[in-house]
Design a protein around this motif. Structure first.
Motif, PDB file in Angstrom:
ATOM      1  N   ARG A 186      38.283  34.058  56.054  1.00  0.00           N
ATOM      2  CA  ARG A 186      37.172  34.637  56.810  1.00  0.00           C
ATOM      3  C   ARG A 186      37.373  34.343  58.288  1.00  0.00           C
ATOM      4  NH1 ARG A 186      31.499  32.869  54.938  1.00  0.00           N
ATOM      5  NH2 ARG A 186      31.673  31.154  56.409  1.00  0.00           N
ATOM      6  N   ILE A 187      37.395  35.404  59.084  1.00  0.00           N
ATOM      7  CA  ILE A 187      37.567  35.283  60.534  1.00  0.00           C
ATOM      8  C   ILE A 187      36.202  35.435  61.185  1.00  0.00           C
ATOM      9  CG2 ILE A 187      38.701  36.231  62.573  1.00  0.00           C
ATOM     10  CD1 ILE A 187      40.863  37.333  60.669  1.00  0.00           C
ATOM     11  N   ASP A 188      35.881  34.502  62.079  1.00  0.00           N
ATOM     12  CA  ASP A 188      34.545  34.475  62.675  1.00  0.00           C
ATOM     13  C   ASP A 188      34.678  34.177  64.165  1.00  0.00           C
ATOM     14  OD1 ASP A 188      31.885  34.171  63.313  1.00  0.00           O
ATOM     15  OD2 ASP A 188      31.564  32.367  62.104  1.00  0.00           O
ATOM     16  N   TYR A 189      34.109  35.042  64.997  1.00  0.00           N
ATOM     17  CA  TYR A 189      34.139  34.840  66.440  1.00  0.00           C
ATOM     18  C   TYR A 189      32.815  34.306  66.988  1.00  0.00           C
ATOM     19  CZ  TYR A 189      38.517  37.428  66.277  1.00  0.00           C
ATOM     20  OH  TYR A 189      39.799  37.841  66.004  1.00  0.00           O
ATOM     21  N   GLY A 190      31.928  33.884  66.099  1.00  0.00           N
ATOM     22  CA  GLY A 190      30.687  33.246  66.522  1.00  0.00           C
ATOM     23  C   GLY A 190      29.869  34.107  67.464  1.00  0.00           C
ATOM     24  N   ASP A 191      29.391  33.496  68.539  1.00  0.00           N
ATOM     25  CA  ASP A 191      28.532  34.195  69.494  1.00  0.00           C
ATOM     26  C   ASP A 191      29.242  35.333  70.223  1.00  0.00           C
ATOM     27  OD1 ASP A 191      26.520  32.450  68.826  1.00  0.00           O
ATOM     28  OD2 ASP A 191      26.854  31.112  70.543  1.00  0.00           O
ATOM     29  N   ALA A 192      30.591  35.326  70.177  1.00  0.00           N
ATOM     30  CA  ALA A 192      31.346  36.370  70.880  1.00  0.00           C
ATOM     31  C   ALA A 192      31.642  37.580  70.000  1.00  0.00           C
ATOM     32  CB  ALA A 192      32.663  35.789  71.397  1.00  0.00           C
ATOM     33  N   THR A 193      31.149  37.580  68.763  1.00  0.00           N
ATOM     34  CA  THR A 193      31.489  38.648  67.820  1.00  0.00           C
ATOM     35  C   THR A 193      31.149  40.032  68.364  1.00  0.00           C
ATOM     36  OG1 THR A 193      31.245  37.211  65.891  1.00  0.00           O
ATOM     37  CG2 THR A 193      31.038  39.574  65.527  1.00  0.00           C
TER      38      THR A 193
END
Length: 236
Positions: free
Chosen positions: A172-179
């Motif tokens: 799972r790839i997650d860019y957090g607040d920058a998504t």
């Protein structure tokens, strides 16, 4: 300021390529496995602002990696963290510069949407298994980072029957607040998306959660369902 960020990042990317290519060429001349495409792509991820956080232990061979797909940055991150090669749409092979760079990382180009060619595509993926993990984005396109799209499991026929020793690892790839800033938007073309990402100020945390690998069993739909379950599982 956005234009300045774009220029500085483009200069940094060009400098990284100029430095990496001769070293990669030397490795190839000596008939040694070259780590430089992987290192170059990892450096590119950092140039565009990624702080990489890896959770879990990536498999680095004898594996199929199945990951959600948000942006071209995903490719940089998976290449760097797992030494992965990728399955990509055939038209990318003729894209200026990008197609050539993808070829340096041993990308497997397939004709997506061509049902008559699916047997050859499956054979390509199966033949590539072994020395490096093969990464597939089973959604078949990019998502918004919130909703996981339906999986297209056709290429997972390469795992039926499963080759000896090969495992599947969901990521799972997650860019957090920058998504929202980084995820591909609707019908945005590749160039527009790349420029938007390069103009973005600041850094971001890119988290790659490598789930526990599993041995493929059942048909391609069963393998896809198990990988999806692991991608969607709540973080520990």
């Amino acid at each position: 300021m956005a234009s300045l960020h774009l220029v500085l990042r483009l200069l940094a990317l060009a400098s990284a390529l100029i430095l990496a290519l001769p070293i990669h060429g030397l490795w190839r001349l000596l008939r040694l496995p070259s780590p430089w495409p992987r290192r170059f792509l990892g450096l590119c991820a950092r140039i565009v602002g990624a702080r990489v956080r890896v959770v879990g232990t990536p498999l680095t061979r004898d594996a199929v990696i199945l990951a959600n797909h948000l942006s071209w940055i995903d490719i940089l991150l998976l290449a760097d963290s797992a030494n992965a090669v990728f399955v990509a749409k055939g038209e990318l092979a003729s894209a200026p510069l990008v197609g050539w760079l993808a070829g340096l990382n041993d990308t497997i180009f397939v004709a997506r949407g061509d049902r008559m060619a699916i047997g050859d595509q499956v054979a390509q993926v199966r033949a590539a298994l072994g020395p490096r993990p093969v990464a597939i984005f089973p959604e078949g396109t990019t998502g918004d980072g919130v909703t996981l799209l339906p999986f297209k499991p056709a290429l997972l026929a390469a795992l039926v029957p499963p080759p000896a020793g090969v495992r599947v690892q969901a990521v799972r790839i997650d860019y957090g607040d920058a998504t929202r800033d980084l995820a591909w938007v609707g019908d945005e073309n590749g160039a527009a998306h790349a420029l938007r990402v390069l103009r973005r100020r600041g850094r971001f945390t890119a988290t790659l959660r490598f789930a526990e690998p599993f041995a493929p069993s059942g048909d391609r739909k069963a393998i896809a369902a198990e990988a999806r379950r692991r991608i969607e599982a709540p973080s520990p």
